[in-house]
Scaffold this motif. Structure first.
Motif, PDB file in Angstrom:
ATOM      1  N   UNK A 144       0.806  -1.226   0.000  1.00 16.07           N
ATOM      2  CA  UNK A 144       0.000   0.000   0.000  1.00 16.07           C
ATOM      3  C   UNK A 144       0.835   1.270   0.000  1.00 16.07           C
ATOM      4  N   UNK A 145       0.391   2.297   0.713  1.00 17.05           N
ATOM      5  CA  UNK A 145       1.055   3.603   0.698  1.00 17.05           C
ATOM      6  C   UNK A 145       2.381   3.570   1.449  1.00 17.05           C
ATOM      7  N   UNK A 146       3.328   4.328   0.929  1.00 18.93           N
ATOM      8  CA  UNK A 146       4.669   4.391   1.508  1.00 18.93           C
ATOM      9  C   UNK A 146       4.723   5.489   2.561  1.00 18.93           C
ATOM     10  N   UNK A 147       5.226   5.160   3.733  1.00 13.83           N
ATOM     11  CA  UNK A 147       5.511   6.190   4.730  1.00 13.83           C
ATOM     12  C   UNK A 147       7.023   6.282   4.906  1.00 13.83           C
ATOM     13  N   UNK A 148       7.492   7.507   5.086  1.00 13.82           N
ATOM     14  CA  UNK A 148       8.925   7.779   5.202  1.00 13.82           C
ATOM     15  C   UNK A 148       9.160   8.514   6.510  1.00 13.82           C
ATOM     16  N   UNK A 149      10.018   7.956   7.358  1.00 17.63           N
ATOM     17  CA  UNK A 149      10.218   8.548   8.672  1.00 17.63           C
ATOM     18  C   UNK A 149      11.672   8.980   8.847  1.00 17.63           C
ATOM     19  N   UNK A 150      11.843  10.212   9.357  1.00 20.59           N
ATOM     20  CA  UNK A 150      13.156  10.808   9.612  1.00 20.59           C
ATOM     21  C   UNK A 150      13.370  10.957  11.118  1.00 20.59           C
ATOM     22  N   UNK A 151      14.632  11.136  11.490  1.00 20.42           N
ATOM     23  CA  UNK A 151      14.967  11.246  12.911  1.00 20.42           C
ATOM     24  C   UNK A 151      14.597  12.599  13.509  1.00 20.42           C
ATOM     25  N   UNK A 181      14.157  11.094  17.313  1.00 16.56           N
ATOM     26  CA  UNK A 181      15.444  10.419  17.467  1.00 16.56           C
ATOM     27  C   UNK A 181      15.543   9.255  16.491  1.00 16.56           C
ATOM     28  N   UNK A 182      16.772   8.791  16.304  1.00 16.25           N
ATOM     29  CA  UNK A 182      16.989   7.635  15.439  1.00 16.25           C
ATOM     30  C   UNK A 182      16.328   6.388  16.008  1.00 16.25           C
ATOM     31  N   UNK A 183      16.382   6.220  17.319  1.00 18.50           N
ATOM     32  CA  UNK A 183      15.751   5.050  17.940  1.00 18.50           C
ATOM     33  C   UNK A 183      14.262   4.995  17.626  1.00 18.50           C
ATOM     34  N   UNK A 184      13.607   6.156  17.578  1.00 18.69           N
ATOM     35  CA  UNK A 184      12.179   6.200  17.241  1.00 18.69           C
ATOM     36  C   UNK A 184      11.935   5.836  15.781  1.00 18.69           C
ATOM     37  N   UNK A 185      12.884   6.182  14.899  1.00 14.06           N
ATOM     38  CA  UNK A 185      12.769   5.769  13.498  1.00 14.06           C
ATOM     39  C   UNK A 185      12.780   4.252  13.403  1.00 14.06           C
ATOM     40  N   UNK A 186      13.735   3.637  14.083  1.00 10.21           N
ATOM     41  CA  UNK A 186      13.858   2.183  14.068  1.00 10.21           C
ATOM     42  C   UNK A 186      12.598   1.533  14.628  1.00 10.21           C
ATOM     43  N   UNK A 187      12.101   2.071  15.721  1.00  4.36           N
ATOM     44  CA  UNK A 187      10.905   1.512  16.346  1.00  4.36           C
ATOM     45  C   UNK A 187       9.697   1.598  15.417  1.00  4.36           C
ATOM     46  N   UNK A 188       9.565   2.719  14.712  1.00  2.00           N
ATOM     47  CA  UNK A 188       8.417   2.883  13.807  1.00  2.00           C
ATOM     48  C   UNK A 188       8.486   1.880  12.645  1.00  2.00           C
ATOM     49  N   UNK A 214      19.085  -2.895  15.216  1.00  2.00           N
ATOM     50  CA  UNK A 214      18.441  -3.038  13.917  1.00  2.00           C
ATOM     51  C   UNK A 214      18.082  -4.473  13.562  1.00  2.00           C
ATOM     52  N   UNK A 215      19.090  -5.304  13.313  1.00  2.00           N
ATOM     53  CA  UNK A 215      18.814  -6.600  12.705  1.00  2.00           C
ATOM     54  C   UNK A 215      18.027  -7.533  13.611  1.00  2.00           C
ATOM     55  N   UNK A 216      18.273  -7.507  14.892  1.00  2.00           N
ATOM     56  CA  UNK A 216      17.544  -8.377  15.801  1.00  2.00           C
ATOM     57  C   UNK A 216      16.076  -7.983  15.868  1.00  2.00           C
ATOM     58  N   UNK A 217      15.786  -6.722  15.606  1.00  2.00           N
ATOM     59  CA  UNK A 217      14.411  -6.246  15.635  1.00  2.00           C
ATOM     60  C   UNK A 217      13.681  -6.445  14.302  1.00  2.00           C
ATOM     61  N   UNK A 218      14.340  -7.066  13.367  1.00  2.00           N
ATOM     62  CA  UNK A 218      13.654  -7.334  12.099  1.00  2.00           C
ATOM     63  C   UNK A 218      13.672  -6.181  11.135  1.00  2.00           C
TER      64      UNK A 218
END
Length: 306
Positions: A144-151, A181-188, A214-218
């Protein structure tokens, strides 16, 4: 390391810090915090009389702190702008710009997004709003639609995208937004299969994170191609060797911006440590980024997402 000595530096401000002692604050774009923290901790371990207090913020705020003389050293992904240099020199100051490393702007995706190769052209189309859905690039996609998230909307990531990918134009993708934050980007991205996140590649090898952020969280980085049609054979991930041979298209230079009239103080000492081939540059090499100094030989290349 040579050059560190304990004499007390003298200047009009009354500072008593030396190359290896005293207390200062410095600022850095938050996206570089994993590698900067590793170097800072090593510096303080080697020089226990030194205390470095980091201010991890967005790139714009870091530069503002330097220009206001609130800190004497910052880490950014850009050099001084001409007007900034003119201003500092007019104040009888001595700004320095030192390259410290090369990293990559990583495009990370959910592990269940099977379309793992993408072209620079299509990234540009997404960021400009020309493309809004995954099936406009990959016809078989069901996402579906693409979402793009920045830090952060004032971060080095946003500046790099607008300056180096979009040719000076703003990000106009309707599905683009910034967190804090970058951590929030990864979480999203971890929680949203349709999303892509833009982060500094040093987060892909953050040894300080016991959860393997990153990798352990998929989450995995996409491979990027400079050709219009991306394939596994012509696409590259943000790994050290591909910074080295210029295969990865979104490689960035990391800078130390120094503005300190006390050339024998702790800011200069920390700068010297970062660019030392046997200390700071070795940390950078082992972290997966590309050091700015030293002879590097790659005898073999084997990169995986594990």
């Amino acid at each position: 390391m040579t050059g560190f000595y304990s004499c007390v530096s003298e200047n009009k401000s009354g500072r008593t810090d030396t190359f290896s002692s005293g207390a200062i604050s410095f600022a850095s774009d938050e996206s570089f915090s994993p590698i900067i923290e590793e170097i800072r901790e090593l510096f303080e371990y080697k020089y226990p009389d030194a205390k470095l207090t980091p201010i991890y913020t967005n790139e714009s705020e870091a530069v503002d702190l330097l220009m206001k003389d609130s800190v004497w050293l910052i880490v950014t992904s850009r050099d001084y702008k001409p007007k900034e240099l003119e201003y500092l020199k007019a104040q009888k100051q001595f700004p320095q710009s030192i390259k410290m490393a090369y990293d990559g702007l990583a495009i990370v995706q959910h592990e269940q997004n099977t379309d793992s190769c993408i072209s620079v052209k299509d990234i540009r189309r997404i960021l400009s709003g020309e493309v809004k859905r995954w099936d406009e690039i990959f016809p078989n996609s069901k996402l579906g639609e693409i979402s793009v998230v920045f830090d952060n909307k004032r971060s080095s990531t946003v500046h790099f995208v607008e300056d180096s990918i979009l040719g000076g134009k703003p990000i106009t993708a309707p599905g683009a937004f910034a967190v804090d934050s970058t951590a929030e980007v990864v979480e999203y991205v971890e929680k949203h299969k349709e999303a892509i996140g833009l982060i500094g590649s040093n987060w892909l090898n953050d040894k300080r994170d016991s959860t393997n952020l990153t990798f352990k969280r998929g989450i995995r980085p996409m491979a990027i191609s400079t050709l219009d049609v991306a394939t596994p054979a012509n696409s590259y991930k943000p790994y050290q060797y591909y910074f080295y041979n210029d295969s990865y298209p979104f490689t960035r230079t990391l800078y130390i911006l120094l503005n300190d009239t006390n050339s024998h103080g702790l800011p200069t000492g920390f700068k010297n440590f970062i660019i030392s081939q046997n200390e700071g540059q070795m940390v950078i090499l082992k972290s997966g980024l590309l050091p700015a100094y030293g002879n590097i030989t790659f005898r073999s290349v084997h990169v995986t997402d594990e």
